[in-house]
Design a protein around this motif. Sequence first.
Motif, PDB file in Angstrom:
ATOM      1  N   ALA A  49      77.559  66.006  76.252  1.00 17.41           N
ATOM      2  CA  ALA A  49      77.946  66.161  74.858  1.00 17.41           C
ATOM      3  C   ALA A  49      79.428  65.882  74.627  1.00 17.41           C
ATOM      4  CB  ALA A  49      77.607  67.566  74.367  1.00 17.41           C
ATOM      5  N   GLU A  89      70.296  64.692  72.232  1.00 16.21           N
ATOM      6  CA  GLU A  89      70.721  64.783  70.834  1.00 16.21           C
ATOM      7  C   GLU A  89      72.239  64.787  70.684  1.00 16.21           C
ATOM      8  OE1 GLU A  89      68.963  68.044  68.801  1.00 16.21           O
ATOM      9  OE2 GLU A  89      66.909  67.521  69.369  1.00 16.21           O
ATOM     10  N   TYR A  90      72.942  65.269  71.713  1.00 15.18           N
ATOM     11  CA  TYR A  90      74.405  65.389  71.623  1.00 15.18           C
ATOM     12  C   TYR A  90      75.028  64.578  72.757  1.00 15.18           C
ATOM     13  CZ  TYR A  90      72.949  69.244  68.660  1.00 15.18           C
ATOM     14  OH  TYR A  90      72.330  69.990  67.700  1.00 15.18           O
ATOM     15  N   GLU A  92      78.562  62.073  73.751  1.00 12.90           N
ATOM     16  CA  GLU A  92      79.850  61.453  73.443  1.00 12.90           C
ATOM     17  C   GLU A  92      80.328  60.778  74.713  1.00 12.90           C
ATOM     18  OE1 GLU A  92      84.333  62.929  72.430  1.00 12.90           O
ATOM     19  OE2 GLU A  92      82.716  63.851  71.250  1.00 12.90           O
ATOM     20  N   GLN A 184      77.548  61.080  65.081  1.00 15.42           N
ATOM     21  CA  GLN A 184      76.094  61.058  64.976  1.00 15.42           C
ATOM     22  C   GLN A 184      75.506  59.747  65.498  1.00 15.42           C
ATOM     23  OE1 GLN A 184      75.672  61.890  60.772  1.00 15.42           O
ATOM     24  NE2 GLN A 184      75.234  64.067  61.131  1.00 15.42           N
ATOM     25  N   PRO A 187      74.693  59.213  70.039  1.00 15.51           N
ATOM     26  CA  PRO A 187      73.436  59.420  70.775  1.00 15.51           C
ATOM     27  C   PRO A 187      72.479  58.235  70.668  1.00 15.51           C
ATOM     28  CG  PRO A 187      74.024  61.396  69.564  1.00 15.51           C
ATOM     29  CD  PRO A 187      74.952  60.322  69.099  1.00 15.51           C
TER      30      PRO A 187
END
Length: 403
Positions: A49, A89-90, A92, A184, A187
Motif C-alpha cells: 500500500a 485494493e491499495y 502505491e 485510486q 491499483p
Amino acid sequence: MATVPRVIDGTAANETRSPISLFVAFCTDEHADIKIAMLRLFCECIDIADADSDGWTVHDWLKRAYARERVSISRNSITWLLHLTVNEEYVEFSARNIWSALQHAMRSVLNHSRHKNYIQQILGLSHEERSGVSKRHLDAIGSWLALRASGRVVLPMVVNAGSFLQMKGFDWMEDNLTHKQFLQALPSIYSAWCNAVLDCIEQLKVYLREELDRYLCQLGMTRNTFVRLLSQTKRIPHGAGVGRLSRTACTHCKDDYGPFAGGLVEPARIAVTECVRSGHNSNCVCNEIQKGSTVLEELSEYTGMLQTDDNDDDTHADDEFFDAQPHVFNDTDLQTNTTSNMFTDIATLLYSAQGRIWLGEHSIGERLCSTCLLLKEKYIGEDGLSADFPPMPRSFEGLRVKW
C-alpha cells in the motif's frame, strides 16, 4: 519483527522487516515450493500500500532470485505472488519498484524462451538440423523475437507508467487528476501489469510463433530457406565479419548477419534519434555519444548533432547543437530494407522503457546483435544466462507521486 541491513541498488539502510521479508532476503536459494509455503503462511504481512512498504521488499528479493528456484518460470515464487496480489485494493509504487518490475519481466521472458527452446520447437528442427545450424545466430534472433513478445504489452506499459507518474526520461502525461484520483488509479495499473506479465509468460510460445511468422514473411523466406541459411552461417568462421567496410557484422562479437535483414541495431543512432524526437528534453545525450571506436566518415551521418572537433568552443558548440535539424542519419544506411525496422523498433521501445537511457556505452557506428545488446545492457551475462539486476540509474529517478 526485526531490524536488518537491506541492500538494494547499492544502498543500505537499517529497516524493520517482517518475518517473510527476512526469509526471502536470506534464503534466496531455497526451492520455489518452500518459498511459496512461507508466502502462504505470512501473506498478511505482504503490504504494498506504500511504495516503501515491506511488501515491495518481498517483491524485489523474489524477482532477483527467481532463476535460482529450480522450477520453470510459470511455477516460481514471484509468479505465485503476482497471482496472489493481482487484485490488491491499495497499491502505491515508485521508480524503484518500476525498475525492479522491468528487470524481472525482461529476464523472465528472455529466459523462458531460451530454457524452453521455443524457437527450435516452433521451427520443428530435427536432431540433424539442430546440430547443423548456427546456435549463436538462432539464439540472437530468438532473443529479438522474445523482446518483441515483451513489446506487445509489457514494455509499452512501462512507458505509460513512467508517463503517468511523470518520471524523468518519459513524456509526461498531462491530466487534471486530484491526488485522490491519482492514488485510486495506481491499483488498476498494478493489476494490469500483473496480468500482462503473467499472460506474456503463459502465452510466450504463441507470441513467438506469430513474431517468427512475421519475420519470415518480411524476409520473404520459407521455414526451410531460413534453416538452410542458419546452416550456411555456421560454416562461416567465427569473426569472419571483421572488416572496415563490413556493415552486416556485429561490431562486438563479429558475427555476420548479412542474410538476416535487421539482425543488427545501432544503439547510438536510437539514442540520438529519440533525443531529437523528444526535443532534447530531460537528459540530452547528443553530445555524449562515444566517438572513439568508429570509422570517421560515419560522423558525417550526424547533421550537426555532435561535436567532431574537441577543440571547439563549448558555447559555440551549444549554439550549433540546438539549431540542428531532426534528420540525424542518412536514410540509405542499414534501414533501406523495411525488415530492418522490426528489431530497431523493439530496441527503441526498450530504450524508451529504460527512461531513454542505455546502461552500456555505445559509440557511433556500433552495430549489435541482440545477444551483444542484452549483454551490454546487463540483461544477460557472458554465459548468455540471466545476470543480476543492475543498480537503478540516477536518471530513472524524479518520480512525482507526492503532490
